[in-house]
Motif scaffolding. Sequence first.
Motif, PDB file in Angstrom:
ATOM      1  N   LEU A 143       3.843   8.497 -10.598  1.00  0.00           N
ATOM      2  CA  LEU A 143       5.131   9.035 -11.024  1.00  0.00           C
ATOM      3  C   LEU A 143       5.564  10.191 -10.127  1.00  0.00           C
ATOM      4  N   ARG A 144       4.688  11.159  -9.931  1.00  0.00           N
ATOM      5  CA  ARG A 144       5.058  12.334  -9.142  1.00  0.00           C
ATOM      6  C   ARG A 144       5.313  11.961  -7.681  1.00  0.00           C
ATOM      7  N   GLY A 145       4.533  11.017  -7.159  1.00  0.00           N
ATOM      8  CA  GLY A 145       4.759  10.583  -5.794  1.00  0.00           C
ATOM      9  C   GLY A 145       6.110   9.902  -5.626  1.00  0.00           C
ATOM     10  N   GLY A 146       6.469   9.064  -6.588  1.00  0.00           N
ATOM     11  CA  GLY A 146       7.754   8.368  -6.515  1.00  0.00           C
ATOM     12  C   GLY A 146       8.943   9.299  -6.618  1.00  0.00           C
ATOM     13  N   LEU A 147       8.769  10.428  -7.294  1.00  0.00           N
ATOM     14  CA  LEU A 147       9.863  11.384  -7.460  1.00  0.00           C
ATOM     15  C   LEU A 147      10.178  12.144  -6.179  1.00  0.00           C
ATOM     16  N   THR A 148       9.355  11.980  -5.148  1.00  0.00           N
ATOM     17  CA  THR A 148       9.651  12.633  -3.875  1.00  0.00           C
ATOM     18  C   THR A 148      10.491  11.749  -2.961  1.00  0.00           C
ATOM     19  N   THR A 149      10.796  10.525  -3.374  1.00  0.00           N
ATOM     20  CA  THR A 149      11.654   9.661  -2.566  1.00  0.00           C
ATOM     21  C   THR A 149      13.109  10.084  -2.743  1.00  0.00           C
ATOM     22  N   ILE A 150      13.956   9.669  -1.808  1.00  0.00           N
ATOM     23  CA  ILE A 150      15.330  10.173  -1.740  1.00  0.00           C
ATOM     24  C   ILE A 150      16.307   9.011  -1.619  1.00  0.00           C
ATOM     25  N   ASP A 151      17.360   9.027  -2.415  1.00  0.00           N
ATOM     26  CA  ASP A 151      18.453   8.071  -2.252  1.00  0.00           C
ATOM     27  C   ASP A 151      19.380   8.544  -1.133  1.00  0.00           C
ATOM     28  N   ARG A 152      19.963   7.606  -0.423  1.00  0.00           N
ATOM     29  CA  ARG A 152      20.897   7.912   0.660  1.00  0.00           C
ATOM     30  C   ARG A 152      22.134   7.024   0.543  1.00  0.00           C
ATOM     31  N   ASP A 153      23.274   7.584   0.942  1.00  0.00           N
ATOM     32  CA  ASP A 153      24.525   6.826   0.957  1.00  0.00           C
ATOM     33  C   ASP A 153      24.858   6.488   2.402  1.00  0.00           C
TER      34      ASP A 153
ATOM     35  N   THR B 113       0.833  -1.204   0.000  1.00  0.00           N
ATOM     36  CA  THR B 113       0.000   0.000   0.000  1.00  0.00           C
ATOM     37  C   THR B 113       0.868   1.255   0.000  1.00  0.00           C
ATOM     38  N   HIS B 114       1.950   1.222   0.767  1.00  0.00           N
ATOM     39  CA  HIS B 114       2.895   2.351   0.789  1.00  0.00           C
ATOM     40  C   HIS B 114       3.456   2.624  -0.598  1.00  0.00           C
ATOM     41  N   HIS B 115       3.898   1.597  -1.288  1.00  0.00           N
ATOM     42  CA  HIS B 115       4.472   1.784  -2.618  1.00  0.00           C
ATOM     43  C   HIS B 115       3.429   2.275  -3.623  1.00  0.00           C
ATOM     44  N   GLN B 116       2.235   1.772  -3.524  1.00  0.00           N
ATOM     45  CA  GLN B 116       1.200   2.148  -4.487  1.00  0.00           C
ATOM     46  C   GLN B 116       0.702   3.577  -4.280  1.00  0.00           C
ATOM     47  N   ASN B 117       0.956   4.135  -3.101  1.00  0.00           N
ATOM     48  CA  ASN B 117       0.454   5.472  -2.775  1.00  0.00           C
ATOM     49  C   ASN B 117       1.550   6.408  -2.277  1.00  0.00           C
ATOM     50  N   HIS B 118       2.803   6.115  -2.643  1.00  0.00           N
ATOM     51  CA  HIS B 118       3.898   6.938  -2.131  1.00  0.00           C
ATOM     52  C   HIS B 118       3.692   8.412  -2.475  1.00  0.00           C
ATOM     53  N   GLY B 119       3.963   9.263  -1.483  1.00  0.00           N
ATOM     54  CA  GLY B 119       3.843  10.697  -1.699  1.00  0.00           C
ATOM     55  C   GLY B 119       2.440  11.245  -1.563  1.00  0.00           C
ATOM     56  N   HIS B 120       1.464  10.398  -1.237  1.00  0.00           N
ATOM     57  CA  HIS B 120       0.082  10.853  -1.078  1.00  0.00           C
ATOM     58  C   HIS B 120      -0.194  11.101   0.403  1.00  0.00           C
TER      59      HIS B 120
END
Length: 434
Positions: free
Chosen positions: A335-345, A194-201
């Motif tokens: 698409l727009r919701g997924g673009l708010t995720t962040i990569d980390r090192d 559910t988190h993945h399907q609605n990321h950024g909402h």
Amino acid sequence: MAGLVLSGSGIKPLPQSLAAPTKRFTHNPSNIILLRSKDPIFSSRTTNLDGFSKWAVRVSAPFRIPSIDEQDLERERISLFDAGSPPPFKLADIRAAIPKHCWVKDPWRSMSYVVRDVAIVLGLAAAAAHLNNWLLWPLYWAAQGTMFWAIFVLGHDCGHGSFSNNPKLNSVVGHLLHSSILVPYHGWRISHRTHHQNHGHVENDESWHPLTEKTFKSLDWMTRTLRFTLPFPMLAYPFYLWNRSPGKSGSHFDPSSDLFVPVEKKDVITSTICWATMLALLFGLNFVVGPIQMLKLYGIPYLINVMWLDFVTYLHHHGHEDKLPWYRGKEWSYLRGGLTTIDRDYGWINNIHHDIGTHVIHHFFPQIPHYHLIEATDAAKPVLGKYYREPKKSTPLPFHLLSELITSLKNDHYVSDTGDVLYYQTDPKLSGKK
């Protein structure tokens, strides 16, 4: 233009003291004035052969010519990137840029990581129990807690189906791995989907989503403070499993919870039984090795694992130096919701926890195995452009992320009850600002 006069006899340069600047002006070009030849700038009126009066265009010199630095700042201001604007590419464009072999799941390779991690966990426990040295216990807790977190990530891959193409293998391995660290495999797998399907909402996301202002202000003082004061947010996961986030209800252990649809009840019952079996096993071991020894061998590493889980999950969706949007209504899209995720090192931890910090592409395409995420991300970067935020390079241990976590907890508290493109707002009482 600023150095020229247009007259009936042609274009003539102005005096050298008014020579045109080499850079454009930063003010509005409203200083262009249309003159007739009878205006005072001309000594006398003359007439062309065609009988029409002369006209002249005079461009007044700017009061002050901006410096090069000021002009560069102006250009930067004009070209500011809006992270909340719809991207010029589609999800299919990102998918097409990723090499085909990145989608291939190798169950033998996946199992090799399971064997490696389980061997390390058992080896660390055996060594710690044998040495039983208080100088070494803190090192054991840090190492074993991190390995518990690595075990969680492999179970997480099973839940996504990126472990293998065999659902039964995924389910068996996922149950063994997640139950061993007290995670209900199916209950969590479904809510994480559910988190993945609605990321950024704002309303529909499931993991560390923002509180609306109304919900935030409805919390009692203690709950509000604990949610944003370390270390308490980093211990939230077990409570989330039982009761989800503020404003939502349901349990990952209850098959009748609104987290699940009726067809999923059997799966939820199965994972809850597995979880309860592991809990009973741990309880029984207390009588074999003693409760203090069990606390040292399992209890504290479990808490370290929970901290890793909350720490990593939070920073994949919060704490970037540029505020990132959240969406609701028609403005939200996958698409727009997924673009708010962040990569980390995470430095050395990248390999240990199976590159889960490479999170943007994982959110778009969770079917890609973890061992292909870095290559897939590199291939997708040219398509993502400014929508991809390059992670800050880490030292061997990612201490730099602690400051980003602290800053975010001080400033990212709630979003507005209205609007469709939203950014975090700050409660002055929690941030210490007046």
